[in-house]
Scaffold this motif. Structure first.
Motif, mmCIF file in Angstrom:
data_model
loop_
_atom_site.group_PDB
_atom_site.id
_atom_site.type_symbol
_atom_site.label_atom_id
_atom_site.label_comp_id
_atom_site.label_asym_id
_atom_site.label_seq_id
_atom_site.Cartn_x
_atom_site.Cartn_y
_atom_site.Cartn_z
ATOM 1 N N GLY A 121 -1.145 13.547 -3.438
ATOM 2 C CA GLY A 121 -2.031 13.368 -2.296
ATOM 3 C C GLY A 121 -2.939 12.160 -2.388
ATOM 4 N N LYS A 122 -2.822 11.393 -3.449
ATOM 5 C CA LYS A 122 -3.686 10.220 -3.641
ATOM 6 C C LYS A 122 -2.942 8.933 -3.264
ATOM 7 N N THR A 123 -3.717 7.895 -3.066
ATOM 8 C CA THR A 123 -3.181 6.553 -2.880
ATOM 9 C C THR A 123 -3.478 5.765 -4.149
ATOM 10 N N ILE A 124 -2.469 5.089 -4.664
ATOM 11 C CA ILE A 124 -2.648 4.264 -5.853
ATOM 12 C C ILE A 124 -2.500 2.798 -5.451
ATOM 13 N N LEU A 125 -3.512 2.012 -5.804
ATOM 14 C CA LEU A 125 -3.525 0.575 -5.517
ATOM 15 C C LEU A 125 -3.429 -0.181 -6.843
ATOM 16 N N PRO A 126 -2.254 -0.688 -7.201
ATOM 17 C CA PRO A 126 -2.133 -1.417 -8.462
ATOM 18 C C PRO A 126 -2.404 -2.919 -8.284
ATOM 19 N N PHE A 127 -3.069 -3.485 -9.282
ATOM 20 C CA PHE A 127 -3.206 -4.941 -9.322
ATOM 21 C C PHE A 127 -3.069 -5.392 -10.763
ATOM 22 N N CYS A 128 -2.681 -6.642 -10.922
ATOM 23 C CA CYS A 128 -2.493 -7.168 -12.271
ATOM 24 C C CYS A 128 -3.154 -8.525 -12.409
ATOM 25 N N VAL B 32 4.598 8.822 -12.395
ATOM 26 C CA VAL B 32 3.785 9.654 -11.512
ATOM 27 C C VAL B 32 4.707 10.568 -10.712
ATOM 28 N N SER B 33 4.370 11.845 -10.681
ATOM 29 C CA SER B 33 5.150 12.772 -9.869
ATOM 30 C C SER B 33 4.303 13.245 -8.699
ATOM 31 N N GLY B 34 4.950 13.874 -7.767
ATOM 32 C CA GLY B 34 4.230 14.410 -6.618
ATOM 33 C C GLY B 34 4.212 13.443 -5.455
ATOM 34 N N ASN B 35 3.543 13.850 -4.417
ATOM 35 C CA ASN B 35 3.440 13.082 -3.187
ATOM 36 C C ASN B 35 2.318 12.056 -3.328
ATOM 37 N N VAL B 36 2.701 10.827 -3.667
ATOM 38 C CA VAL B 36 1.735 9.755 -3.908
ATOM 39 C C VAL B 36 2.062 8.588 -2.987
ATOM 40 N N LYS B 37 1.032 8.000 -2.409
ATOM 41 C CA LYS B 37 1.218 6.790 -1.606
ATOM 42 C C LYS B 37 0.920 5.592 -2.512
ATOM 43 N N TRP B 38 1.890 4.714 -2.657
ATOM 44 C CA TRP B 38 1.718 3.503 -3.471
ATOM 45 C C TRP B 38 1.529 2.298 -2.566
ATOM 46 N N ALA B 39 0.491 1.547 -2.799
ATOM 47 C CA ALA B 39 0.335 0.253 -2.133
ATOM 48 C C ALA B 39 1.127 -0.772 -2.928
ATOM 49 N N ASP B 40 1.514 -1.861 -2.284
ATOM 50 C CA ASP B 40 2.170 -2.945 -3.010
ATOM 51 C C ASP B 40 1.192 -3.543 -3.998
ATOM 52 N N GLY B 41 1.672 -3.836 -5.184
ATOM 53 C CA GLY B 41 0.830 -4.459 -6.192
ATOM 54 C C GLY B 41 0.533 -5.912 -5.850
ATOM 55 N N VAL B 42 -0.610 -6.362 -6.303
ATOM 56 C CA VAL B 42 -0.994 -7.760 -6.107
ATOM 57 C C VAL B 42 -1.477 -8.328 -7.434
ATOM 58 N N GLN B 43 -1.439 -9.622 -7.510
ATOM 59 C CA GLN B 43 -1.962 -10.324 -8.682
ATOM 60 C C GLN B 43 -3.322 -10.904 -8.321
ATOM 61 N N ILE B 44 -4.305 -10.627 -9.149
ATOM 62 C CA ILE B 44 -5.654 -11.157 -8.922
ATOM 63 C C ILE B 44 -6.090 -11.846 -10.209
ATOM 64 N N THR C 213 -8.350 7.742 -3.642
ATOM 65 C CA THR C 213 -7.732 6.452 -3.928
ATOM 66 C C THR C 213 -8.052 6.056 -5.360
ATOM 67 N N VAL C 214 -7.032 5.590 -6.068
ATOM 68 C CA VAL C 214 -7.209 5.164 -7.450
ATOM 69 C C VAL C 214 -6.718 3.724 -7.557
ATOM 70 N N ASN D 49 -10.097 -8.071 1.533
ATOM 71 C CA ASN D 49 -8.949 -8.075 2.445
ATOM 72 C C ASN D 49 -7.802 -7.258 1.873
ATOM 73 N N TRP D 50 -7.543 -7.406 0.570
ATOM 74 C CA TRP D 50 -6.473 -6.636 -0.062
ATOM 75 C C TRP D 50 -6.766 -5.136 0.043
ATOM 76 N N LEU D 51 -7.987 -4.733 -0.299
ATOM 77 C CA LEU D 51 -8.336 -3.322 -0.247
ATOM 78 C C LEU D 51 -8.232 -2.752 1.168
ATOM 79 N N GLU D 52 -8.709 -3.510 2.164
ATOM 80 C CA GLU D 52 -8.645 -3.048 3.531
ATOM 81 C C GLU D 52 -7.210 -2.915 4.014
ATOM 82 N N SER D 53 -6.355 -3.855 3.650
ATOM 83 C CA SER D 53 -4.958 -3.799 4.104
ATOM 84 C C SER D 53 -4.160 -2.737 3.369
ATOM 85 N N ALA D 54 -4.548 -2.408 2.152
ATOM 86 C CA ALA D 54 -3.802 -1.454 1.341
ATOM 87 C C ALA D 54 -4.139 -0.009 1.671
ATOM 88 N N MET D 55 -5.274 0.216 2.277
ATOM 89 C CA MET D 55 -5.704 1.606 2.501
ATOM 90 C C MET D 55 -5.446 2.067 3.890
#
Length: 112
Positions: free
Chosen positions: A59-66, A84-96, A32-33, A106-112
């Motif tokens: 094969g990774k999960t990317i968790l973006p936040f702004c 990004v190429s390849g098989n990547v799981k993207w979580a919805d971005g959030v604003q923090i 996870t990144v 809570n965001w991390l737990e719900s995103a993973m």
């Protein structure tokens, strides 16, 4: 509004890729990144594109936040998918903007 500012110069050039000082030497060890960035002109700064294009995220999960002083996530997180190429799981971005441990947990737990 300063046309000579770094953000104006970089964001006016879609091909701009600022250099990154150091490499992540063990990117393969991460499943996870979490990628955080300020909003510049409604999207992530070009250096985030530099980072995403540099590594294989297959094969990774990317968790973006702004963070932003005046706008929300908008299209900033989905705009990064093109870098990004390849098989990547993207979580919805959030604003923090105001760090709050329980909100972040809570965001991390719900995103993973």
């Amino acid at each position: 509004m300063d046309k000579k500012s770094r953000s104006s110069i970089e964001m006016n050039d879609p091909s701009a890729r600022p250099e990154i000082a150091n490499d992540v030497t063990d990117m393969d060890s991460y499943d996870t990144v979490i990628i955080g960035f300020p909003i510049w002109w409604g999207v992530a700064p070009r250096i985030i594109e530099t980072f995403l294009e540099r590594y294989d995220f297959s094969g990774k999960t990317i968790l973006p936040f702004c963070t932003s002083g005046g706008s929300g996530v908008g299209r900033s997180d989905t705009a990064l998918h093109k870098n990004v190429s390849g098989n990547v799981k993207w979580a919805d971005g959030v604003q923090i903007n105001r760090p709050n441990e329980s909100v972040i947990k809570n965001w991390l737990e719900s995103a993973m």
